[in-house]
Design an enzyme around this catalytic site. Structure first.
Site, PDB file in Angstrom:
ATOM      1  N   CYS A  73       7.844  74.304 -25.616  1.00 34.26           N
ATOM      2  CA  CYS A  73       7.345  73.262 -26.533  1.00 34.26           C
ATOM      3  C   CYS A  73       7.364  73.665 -27.996  1.00 34.26           C
ATOM      4  O   CYS A  73       7.685  72.858 -28.868  1.00 34.26           O
ATOM      5  CB  CYS A  73       5.948  72.796 -26.133  1.00 34.26           C
ATOM      6  SG  CYS A  73       4.637  74.028 -26.384  1.00 34.26           S
ATOM      7  N   HIS A 112      -0.002  73.655 -26.232  1.00 36.20           N
ATOM      8  CA  HIS A 112       1.100  72.697 -26.127  1.00 36.20           C
ATOM      9  C   HIS A 112       1.290  72.003 -27.462  1.00 36.20           C
ATOM     10  O   HIS A 112       0.328  71.638 -28.127  1.00 36.20           O
ATOM     11  CB  HIS A 112       0.833  71.662 -25.023  1.00 36.20           C
ATOM     12  CG  HIS A 112       1.997  70.734 -24.813  1.00 36.20           C
ATOM     13  ND1 HIS A 112       3.272  71.218 -24.599  1.00 36.20           N
ATOM     14  CD2 HIS A 112       2.094  69.384 -24.819  1.00 36.20           C
ATOM     15  CE1 HIS A 112       4.108  70.179 -24.473  1.00 36.20           C
ATOM     16  NE2 HIS A 112       3.415  69.067 -24.606  1.00 36.20           N
ATOM     17  N   ASP A 127       7.305  63.592 -26.800  1.00 34.52           N
ATOM     18  CA  ASP A 127       7.262  64.961 -26.295  1.00 34.52           C
ATOM     19  C   ASP A 127       8.589  65.242 -25.592  1.00 34.52           C
ATOM     20  O   ASP A 127       8.984  64.497 -24.694  1.00 34.52           O
ATOM     21  CB  ASP A 127       6.088  65.080 -25.302  1.00 34.52           C
ATOM     22  CG  ASP A 127       5.812  66.500 -24.839  1.00 34.52           C
ATOM     23  OD1 ASP A 127       6.649  67.386 -25.068  1.00 34.52           O
ATOM     24  OD2 ASP A 127       4.741  66.710 -24.219  1.00 34.52           O
TER      25      ASP A 127
END
Length: 274
Positions: A73, A112, A127
């Site tokens: 991420c 995250h 995302d």
């Protein structure tokens, strides 16, 4: 705030199937997210090998575009945010706490990274770096309804400290991550990433997780367990018992240009179950 810019926006767009910069619309964002999760795999080869993971934009671009790798991420969602900003989207980075596969009510480390995109006051989260359950479409922040994506349905719940993302997996609304809209600076990502790629208790250390989406399917590799999940069908799973077979899967199924086999093989051998 970081003002680092992509070194080659056109190269990035070409990988996503665009010959010219698309307009910063919701439809564009949907296409970008869907294509990105199919084109750039989530992968933790660096932490498997216990190598540092630099997250300055230049290093991420080099890894993804020149070394033929994916990332996690802090890499993929940073890259994607830089692209959105270059295209003129109103977008900024936010962070969350992964609670997938944790007992209900768990609060985990803030590790995250994702992004918030706003269209004339209407807010979405986007995302491209959440592994095997990455949402494949932007999700309306201020809706509590189930939201369809090209893959599973998702929904966003509110609570006193922000939001909880859930996905409908096997007829069950499973928690994915908690998040909020708190302002984030580069140092916040540096801290989270440092924990993920350096702390001995990080769930990523010495662990292999790879994921890529496709049309109506997801491919995942967790350790030596390879699975193809087709929407609405039983998942096909197999255990890989040979190091070279596992490396072949990385190359052929995930389209990764992997580190040299002599470097990778000893780490992969440790993942194999008899």
């Amino acid at each position: 705030m970081s003002h680092s810019q992509l070194s080659d926006t056109a190269r990035y767009l070409r990988r996503l199937g665009f010959d010219a910069p698309p307009a910063p619309t919701l439809d564009t964002l949907r296409q970008l997210q869907w294509r990105h999760t199919a084109e750039f795999p989530f992968e933790t080869l660096s932490t498997l090998l216990r190598q540092p993971v630099p997250i300055d934009l230049e290093s991420v671009e080099r890894k993804v575009f020149e070394q033929g790798r994916g990332g996690y991420c802090y890499e993929l969602n940073q890259l994607f945010l830089a692209l959105l900003q270059a295209l003129g989207f109103e977008a900024r980075g936010i962070t969350g706490r992964v609670v997938m596969n944790a007992p209900e009510g768990t609060w985990t480390a803030r590790t995250h990274r994702l992004s918030l995109v706003t269209f004339e006051g209407v807010r979405y989260i986007t995302d491209v770096g959440f592994g095997g359950m990455v949402p494949t479409a932007p999700l309306l922040l201020d809706s509590r309804e189930a939201q369809v994506t090209p893959h599973e349905p998702y929904r966003i719940e509110t609570h006193a400290d922000g939001y909880l993302l859930r996905a409908n997996v096997a007829d069950e609304w499973r928690p994915m991550y908690l998040f909020d809209l708190q302002r984030q600076e580069d140092i916040d990502y540096t801290l989270g990433n440092w924990y993920v790629c350096s702390h001995p208790e990080s769930p990523f250390m010495g662990r292999l997780m790879v994921a890529r989406t496709g049309d109506g399917l997801r491919k995942t590799l967790n350790g030596n367990s390879y699975a193809v999940h087709r929407i609405g069908q039983e998942s096909e799973r197999r255990s890989l018992t040979d190091a070279d077979e596992l490396i072949d899967v990385l190359e052929q199924e995930f389209d990764l240009r992997v580190p040299p086999r002599e470097l990778l093989r000893p780490a992969v051998v440790g993942l194999l179950q008899p």
